[in-house]
Design a protein around this motif. Structure first.
Motif, PDB file in Angstrom:
ATOM      1  N   TYR A 259      42.377  81.892  34.352  1.00 20.25           N
ATOM      2  CA  TYR A 259      43.115  82.752  35.419  1.00 20.25           C
ATOM      3  C   TYR A 259      42.838  81.631  36.599  1.00 20.25           C
ATOM      4  CZ  TYR A 259      38.917  84.722  37.764  1.00 20.25           C
ATOM      5  OH  TYR A 259      37.556  83.897  38.505  1.00 20.25           O
TER       6      TYR A 259
ATOM      7  N   TYR B 121      48.473  86.515  40.684  1.00 22.43           N
ATOM      8  CA  TYR B 121      47.443  85.889  38.980  1.00 22.43           C
ATOM      9  C   TYR B 121      48.587  85.219  38.398  1.00 22.43           C
ATOM     10  CZ  TYR B 121      43.816  85.792  42.247  1.00 22.43           C
ATOM     11  OH  TYR B 121      42.231  85.823  43.268  1.00 22.43           O
TER      12      TYR B 121
ATOM     13  N   THR C 218      39.820  84.052  51.069  1.00 19.52           N
ATOM     14  CA  THR C 218      39.466  84.270  49.332  1.00 19.52           C
ATOM     15  C   THR C 218      37.873  85.193  49.365  1.00 19.52           C
ATOM     16  OG1 THR C 218      41.731  83.365  48.209  1.00 19.52           O
ATOM     17  CG2 THR C 218      39.291  83.601  47.270  1.00 19.52           C
TER      18      THR C 218
ATOM     19  N   ALA D 284      42.026  90.285  41.081  1.00 18.09           N
ATOM     20  CA  ALA D 284      41.129  89.720  39.562  1.00 18.09           C
ATOM     21  C   ALA D 284      40.294  90.167  39.595  1.00 18.09           C
ATOM     22  CB  ALA D 284      41.682  88.907  39.596  1.00 18.09           C
TER      23      ALA D 284
ATOM     24  N   PHE E 276      44.128  91.713  36.006  1.00 20.12           N
ATOM     25  CA  PHE E 276      44.783  91.074  37.893  1.00 20.12           C
ATOM     26  C   PHE E 276      45.509  91.395  38.384  1.00 20.12           C
ATOM     27  CE2 PHE E 276      42.661  88.690  33.994  1.00 20.12           C
ATOM     28  CZ  PHE E 276      42.032  88.178  34.921  1.00 20.12           C
TER      29      PHE E 276
ATOM     30  N   GLY F 282      41.760  78.724  41.591  1.00 19.84           N
ATOM     31  CA  GLY F 282      41.817  79.742  40.012  1.00 19.84           C
ATOM     32  C   GLY F 282      40.090  79.754  39.280  1.00 19.84           C
TER      33      GLY F 282
ATOM     34  N   SER G 252      46.657  90.002  46.160  1.00 21.16           N
ATOM     35  CA  SER G 252      46.556  89.586  44.926  1.00 21.16           C
ATOM     36  C   SER G 252      45.025  90.226  44.520  1.00 21.16           C
ATOM     37  CB  SER G 252      46.756  88.984  44.540  1.00 21.16           C
ATOM     38  OG  SER G 252      47.963  88.038  44.709  1.00 21.16           O
TER      39      SER G 252
ATOM     40  N   SER H 197      47.220  85.131  33.575  1.00 18.97           N
ATOM     41  CA  SER H 197      45.844  84.806  33.098  1.00 18.97           C
ATOM     42  C   SER H 197      46.407  84.098  31.790  1.00 18.97           C
ATOM     43  CB  SER H 197      45.195  86.033  33.380  1.00 18.97           C
ATOM     44  OG  SER H 197      45.503  87.018  32.213  1.00 18.97           O
TER      45      SER H 197
ATOM     46  N   CYS I 168      45.507  81.873  41.016  1.00 18.46           N
ATOM     47  CA  CYS I 168      46.167  82.720  41.632  1.00 18.46           C
ATOM     48  C   CYS I 168      47.482  81.308  42.445  1.00 18.46           C
ATOM     49  CB  CYS I 168      44.823  82.918  42.266  1.00 18.46           C
ATOM     50  SG  CYS I 168      46.200  84.373  44.402  1.00 18.46           S
TER      51      CYS I 168
ATOM     52  N   THR J 288      42.827  87.860  46.983  1.00 24.57           N
ATOM     53  CA  THR J 288      43.111  86.897  48.052  1.00 24.57           C
ATOM     54  C   THR J 288      43.089  87.351  49.545  1.00 24.57           C
ATOM     55  OG1 THR J 288      45.597  87.296  47.878  1.00 24.57           O
ATOM     56  CG2 THR J 288      44.483  85.906  46.452  1.00 24.57           C
TER      57      THR J 288
END
Length: 250
Positions: free
Chosen positions: A125, A105, A46, A78, A101, A133, A76, A107, A127, A72
């Motif tokens: 949010y 994710y 991440t 954001a 997102f 988060g 994924s 939110s 994940c 990530t």
């Protein structure tokens, strides 16, 4: 370019959190310059990047751009973007706050408006892949004439029981926008939740204080032909209360 690198040990993660901060300077063709404060978190796969850029023209900061990205490494992501500009009539304008997102994710976005307290917009949010988060809060302080005199944005990168906290303060004066970037600092998630809960309690009290006089005024002015008490139902107030109750432990 100035940079700094550090490693933060987290109780809830098997990986160390690597924190990189650096300051960049830009020169644009129109004669303006820009200073960017960039903060990057690396935790396993991440990666979180927070970028605060000040656009300077004729020695004054006229615009501030805040960009947040989190990925990530497994698809994924954001993204959040905010543009703040200086305006003679309205003080500080938050032109937009875009969020995007993807992947795992989820939110939640909340808006609070209960004068005389500052207006707040909160985006939370989390994940599903990483379990990490985040929480982004935008606060606007207004004068009686509606002009915004101060904006404060905070971001919390949440890993289990701990969070990395960054605060950006923007105020307007005769010399342009004044920007302060504080952090990152490590806080406990319980403390952050305590702060958010306190904010909600203040909002609830302000809403209740503003609706009680409306109810009393309506009862005093109701038609004499109406039998029994009469109550005002404000859908916006009820919706705000429902969100507070539903997401108190989010």
């Amino acid at each position: 370019m100035q940079g700094n690198k550090s490693v933060v040990r987290l109780k809830s993660s098997g990986f160390p959190l690597e924190v990189n901060t650096r300051t960049l300077k830009y020169n644009y063709e129109d004669g303006s310059t820009g200073f960017s404060s960039e903060i990057t978190y690396s935790l396993g796969n991440t990666v979180v990047t927070i970028n605060v850029t000040q656009e300077i023209y004729s020695g004054r900061v006229n615009a501030v751009y805040m960009d947040l990205s989190e990925g990530t490494g497994m698809g994924s992501f954001a993204n959040l973007g905010l543009r703040v500009t200086r305006n003679k009539r309205y003080g500080i304008l938050c032109n937009y706050m875009n969020t995007l997102f993807g992947g795992s994710y989820d939110s939640l976005k909340e808006n609070y408006c209960a004068p005389p307290l500052p207006e707040r917009e909160v985006v939370r949010y989390i994940c599903g892949e990483s379990g990490c988060g985040g929480c982004f809060t935008l606060e606007k302080k207004k004068k009686e004439d509606g002009a915004v005199v101060r904006v404060q944005a905070t971001h919390d990168f949440i890993v289990g029981e701990e969070t990395m906290h960054v605060k950006v303060k923007i105020r307007n004066d005769d010399g342009g926008l004044k920007v302060e970037v504080e952090g990152p600092v490590k806080l406990t998630t319980d403390y952050m939740n305590h702060v958010v809960s306190g904010m909600r309690r203040k909002m609830r009290s302000a809403i209740e204080a503003s609706t009680v006089p409306l109810v009393r005024n309506d009862v005093a002015q109701r038609s004499p032909n109406v039998v029994g008490p009469k109550f005002i139902s404000d859908d916006r107030v009820h919706l705000c209360f429902q969100r507070m109750r539903m997401h108190q432990g989010f």
